[in-house]
Scaffold this motif. Sequence first.
Motif, PDB file in Angstrom:
ATOM      1  N   GLN A 150      82.238  28.366 -65.341  1.00  0.00           N
ATOM      2  CA  GLN A 150      80.654  29.467 -65.601  1.00  0.00           C
ATOM      3  C   GLN A 150      79.899  28.120 -66.456  1.00  0.00           C
ATOM      4  O   GLN A 150      78.433  28.320 -66.082  1.00  0.00           O
ATOM      5  CB  GLN A 150      81.119  30.455 -66.048  1.00  0.00           C
ATOM      6  CG  GLN A 150      81.686  31.412 -65.680  1.00  0.00           C
ATOM      7  CD  GLN A 150      80.898  32.504 -64.614  1.00  0.00           C
ATOM      8  OE1 GLN A 150      79.783  32.591 -64.763  1.00  0.00           O
ATOM      9  NE2 GLN A 150      81.436  32.096 -63.456  1.00  0.00           N
ATOM     10  N   ASN A 151      80.977  27.285 -67.090  1.00  0.00           N
ATOM     11  CA  ASN A 151      80.063  26.405 -67.985  1.00  0.00           C
ATOM     12  C   ASN A 151      79.057  25.178 -66.972  1.00  0.00           C
ATOM     13  O   ASN A 151      78.684  25.555 -67.429  1.00  0.00           O
ATOM     14  CB  ASN A 151      80.737  26.015 -68.431  1.00  0.00           C
ATOM     15  CG  ASN A 151      81.355  26.574 -69.927  1.00  0.00           C
ATOM     16  OD1 ASN A 151      81.118  27.548 -70.361  1.00  0.00           O
ATOM     17  ND2 ASN A 151      82.596  26.537 -70.476  1.00  0.00           N
ATOM     18  N   VAL A 152      80.031  25.045 -65.909  1.00  0.00           N
ATOM     19  CA  VAL A 152      79.236  23.998 -65.073  1.00  0.00           C
ATOM     20  C   VAL A 152      77.844  24.899 -64.147  1.00  0.00           C
ATOM     21  O   VAL A 152      77.024  24.518 -63.740  1.00  0.00           O
ATOM     22  CB  VAL A 152      79.941  23.391 -64.023  1.00  0.00           C
ATOM     23  CG1 VAL A 152      79.560  22.895 -63.192  1.00  0.00           C
ATOM     24  CG2 VAL A 152      81.166  22.795 -64.899  1.00  0.00           C
ATOM     25  N   ILE A 157      72.536  15.108 -68.735  1.00  0.00           N
ATOM     26  CA  ILE A 157      74.187  14.830 -70.099  1.00  0.00           C
ATOM     27  C   ILE A 157      75.138  15.675 -69.940  1.00  0.00           C
ATOM     28  O   ILE A 157      76.399  15.882 -69.448  1.00  0.00           O
ATOM     29  CB  ILE A 157      74.158  14.579 -70.890  1.00  0.00           C
ATOM     30  CG1 ILE A 157      73.161  12.687 -70.867  1.00  0.00           C
ATOM     31  CG2 ILE A 157      75.035  13.720 -71.705  1.00  0.00           C
ATOM     32  CD1 ILE A 157      73.182  12.011 -72.145  1.00  0.00           C
ATOM     33  N   SER A 158      74.815  16.742 -70.000  1.00  0.00           N
ATOM     34  CA  SER A 158      75.775  18.518 -70.438  1.00  0.00           C
ATOM     35  C   SER A 158      76.517  18.218 -69.065  1.00  0.00           C
ATOM     36  O   SER A 158      76.625  19.098 -69.249  1.00  0.00           O
ATOM     37  CB  SER A 158      74.632  19.498 -71.203  1.00  0.00           C
ATOM     38  OG  SER A 158      75.292  20.423 -71.212  1.00  0.00           O
ATOM     39  N   GLN A 166      84.456  18.476 -67.908  1.00  0.00           N
ATOM     40  CA  GLN A 166      86.048  19.677 -68.903  1.00  0.00           C
ATOM     41  C   GLN A 166      86.084  20.618 -67.630  1.00  0.00           C
ATOM     42  O   GLN A 166      87.412  21.274 -67.858  1.00  0.00           O
ATOM     43  CB  GLN A 166      84.959  19.910 -69.726  1.00  0.00           C
ATOM     44  CG  GLN A 166      84.000  19.423 -70.610  1.00  0.00           C
ATOM     45  CD  GLN A 166      83.359  20.711 -71.651  1.00  0.00           C
ATOM     46  OE1 GLN A 166      82.336  21.421 -70.745  1.00  0.00           O
ATOM     47  NE2 GLN A 166      83.483  20.131 -73.181  1.00  0.00           N
ATOM     48  N   LEU A 167      86.161  21.040 -66.843  1.00  0.00           N
ATOM     49  CA  LEU A 167      86.060  21.778 -65.178  1.00  0.00           C
ATOM     50  C   LEU A 167      86.962  21.136 -64.376  1.00  0.00           C
ATOM     51  O   LEU A 167      88.941  21.776 -64.726  1.00  0.00           O
ATOM     52  CB  LEU A 167      85.081  22.217 -64.035  1.00  0.00           C
ATOM     53  CG  LEU A 167      86.132  22.891 -63.387  1.00  0.00           C
ATOM     54  CD1 LEU A 167      86.278  23.878 -63.222  1.00  0.00           C
ATOM     55  CD2 LEU A 167      84.071  23.065 -62.808  1.00  0.00           C
ATOM     56  N   GLN A 168      87.085  19.501 -64.453  1.00  0.00           N
ATOM     57  CA  GLN A 168      88.518  18.821 -64.211  1.00  0.00           C
ATOM     58  C   GLN A 168      89.438  18.441 -64.813  1.00  0.00           C
ATOM     59  O   GLN A 168      91.162  18.592 -64.480  1.00  0.00           O
ATOM     60  CB  GLN A 168      88.408  17.735 -63.839  1.00  0.00           C
ATOM     61  CG  GLN A 168      86.580  17.475 -62.752  1.00  0.00           C
ATOM     62  CD  GLN A 168      86.418  15.469 -62.418  1.00  0.00           C
ATOM     63  OE1 GLN A 168      86.745  14.618 -63.080  1.00  0.00           O
ATOM     64  NE2 GLN A 168      85.231  15.693 -61.548  1.00  0.00           N
ATOM     65  N   GLN A 169      89.329  18.794 -66.552  1.00  0.00           N
ATOM     66  CA  GLN A 169      90.185  18.781 -67.143  1.00  0.00           C
ATOM     67  C   GLN A 169      91.047  19.842 -67.449  1.00  0.00           C
ATOM     68  O   GLN A 169      92.229  20.436 -67.476  1.00  0.00           O
ATOM     69  CB  GLN A 169      89.800  18.587 -68.813  1.00  0.00           C
ATOM     70  CG  GLN A 169      90.586  18.997 -69.796  1.00  0.00           C
ATOM     71  CD  GLN A 169      91.510  16.983 -69.352  1.00  0.00           C
ATOM     72  OE1 GLN A 169      91.393  16.217 -69.237  1.00  0.00           O
ATOM     73  NE2 GLN A 169      93.301  17.143 -69.888  1.00  0.00           N
TER      74      GLN A 169
END
Length: 481
Positions: free
Chosen positions: A262-264, A375-376, A383-386
Motif C-alpha cells: 500500500q505504501n508503494v 525518490i519516495s 521497503q517492499l522488497q525488504q
Amino acid sequence: MKKLGILFFVLTISTSANAQVKKWTLSECVQYALDNNISVKQSELDLAATDIEKMSAAGAFLPSLNFSTNTSENTGLSFNPLTNNAQTTTFLSVNGSVNVGYTLFDGLRNYRRVQRAALSQLSSQYRLSKMKDDISLFVANGYLQVLLNKANVAAVVAQNQVTKQQIDRTKKLIDAGVLPRGDLLDIDATDASEQQRIAVAENAVRISLIGLAQLLLIKDYENFDIVDEDYQVVNNAIALKTVDEIIEGAKQSRSEVKIAEQNVTISEKDLQIAKGARMPTLSAFFGYNSRYTNAGSFTQELDPDNPFITQEIGIVEQTGQSVIGQFPNTISREVQPDAFLDQAYENDGISYGLQLSIPVFNAFSVRANVRRSKISLERSKLQLQQAALDLESNVYQAYVDANGSRKAYQAAQKSVASQELAYQYAKDRYDAGATNAFDFSQSKLRYDNAQVELNRSKYDYIFKIKVLELYFGIPATELKF
C-alpha cells in the motif's frame, strides 16, 4: 461462644473476598487487551484520521460557498457609497456578498487525492490488524508463561510431598536399624532445597502474573489471576505443512507485506498528484453583492416659487446691447435614505465567469515536488522488497524454532519417562537399604529437573506452533490452545 461468632464472621468475610477474585481465561485476556491496549487505541485513532482525510478529498469535488459582510460607521469627510459624493457627516454602511466557486479541472489532482485517501485508509486497517495480532501474541505468550510457572510450582510441591513422605519412612528405617542416622540429614537437606525451589517458583508465578497484568493495563496486581488450565499440544495441520506453503500463506495474509504494498501505491499517487501541478487549473465563479447606507443625499430641484431666473449672458459688440437668457432656478433638497430591503434590491450586483491559471514558472517548486515524490516511490519499493525478505526470514526462523521445540518436547518426554524409572529404582533400593540418601536425592533431583524441563519445552512448543499458525494466516483471536 462470642469468640466462635467473631471467628465465623472473619471466615465469612475472607471467603467472600476470595470469591470476588476473578480468574481470567486466555480469550478474556486477549479480548481485554484488544479493547484497552494503548497501541491498539492509537492505531484505531490513525484509522479514524483516514476517514477525515477521505472526507476532505471527496469534499474537493463540491463547490465552495461563502458569505461575507462588512459593517462600518464613518464620521467626517467621507464618500457616500451610493452617490460617491464627498460629504461631511456620520453614516452607517453595510456591504454583503455571496460567492460560489467550483474547480472544473486541476490536472486530476482532486481525483487522485480521493484515491490516495482510500489507499491510506486501507493501509491503516492493515496496521491495526497487525497491531492486534502482535498484542494477541504477546498476551498469549505472557499467559503461557504464567501457566508454565504454575506447572513448575505444582511439580516441585508434589515432589516435596514425596520427600516429606520419604523423611517419615527414613525415620522408621533408622529406628529399625536399616539405615544410618546420617541419611536423615541428607533427606532433610533435600527437603530444605525443595522448599527454596518452591519459594523461587512461586515468586516466578507472581512476577509473571504482574507482567501479564501490566500488559493488560490492569493495576490490581494482588487480585489478578488466571484460570488454571492444562493446555495440551494440539496436533493440527500446520505441523504437516512445508515451509514453502507457510511462506506463501504469510505473503497472502500477513499485514507486513500488505502495508508495504500500500505504501508503494500511495507513493505512486503522490507522484501523480505532484505531476498534476504542471497542468493548468480551470475554475468557475459566481458572485452576488449588495449594499446599504443610512446616509442621506442631496438632489437639485426647480424652485416652485421661482422656477426660472433671467441673467445677462453677454453684450453685442457693435451695439453694446445686453443679451439676456432664462435659466432654471434649482434648489438643493436633502433626500432621506431608502429602506434596508429597498436598497438591498436596488443596489445589488452579479458577477460570474471562468478563471484559467497556467503554471509557467514557480521557482522550481513543482519540479522539486516531482523529484521528491520519485525518490519516495523508489524508497517505498525498496521497503517492499525488504518487507518480503524479512517476512520470509521470520517464517523460516519460526518454522525452525517450531521444529526444534517439537524435538525438544519429545526429548523431554523421553527424559521424564527414563528419569521416572531411574527414580523409582533408586527409591526401591533406598527403601531396601541398598543405597544411601545422597544417591537417592540425586536421582530424585534429576527426575524433578526433567519434569520442569518437560513443562518448559511443552509450553514453548505450544507458543512456537501458534506463531507459525499466525504467520500462515490464522487470526490471533482464532488460535486454538
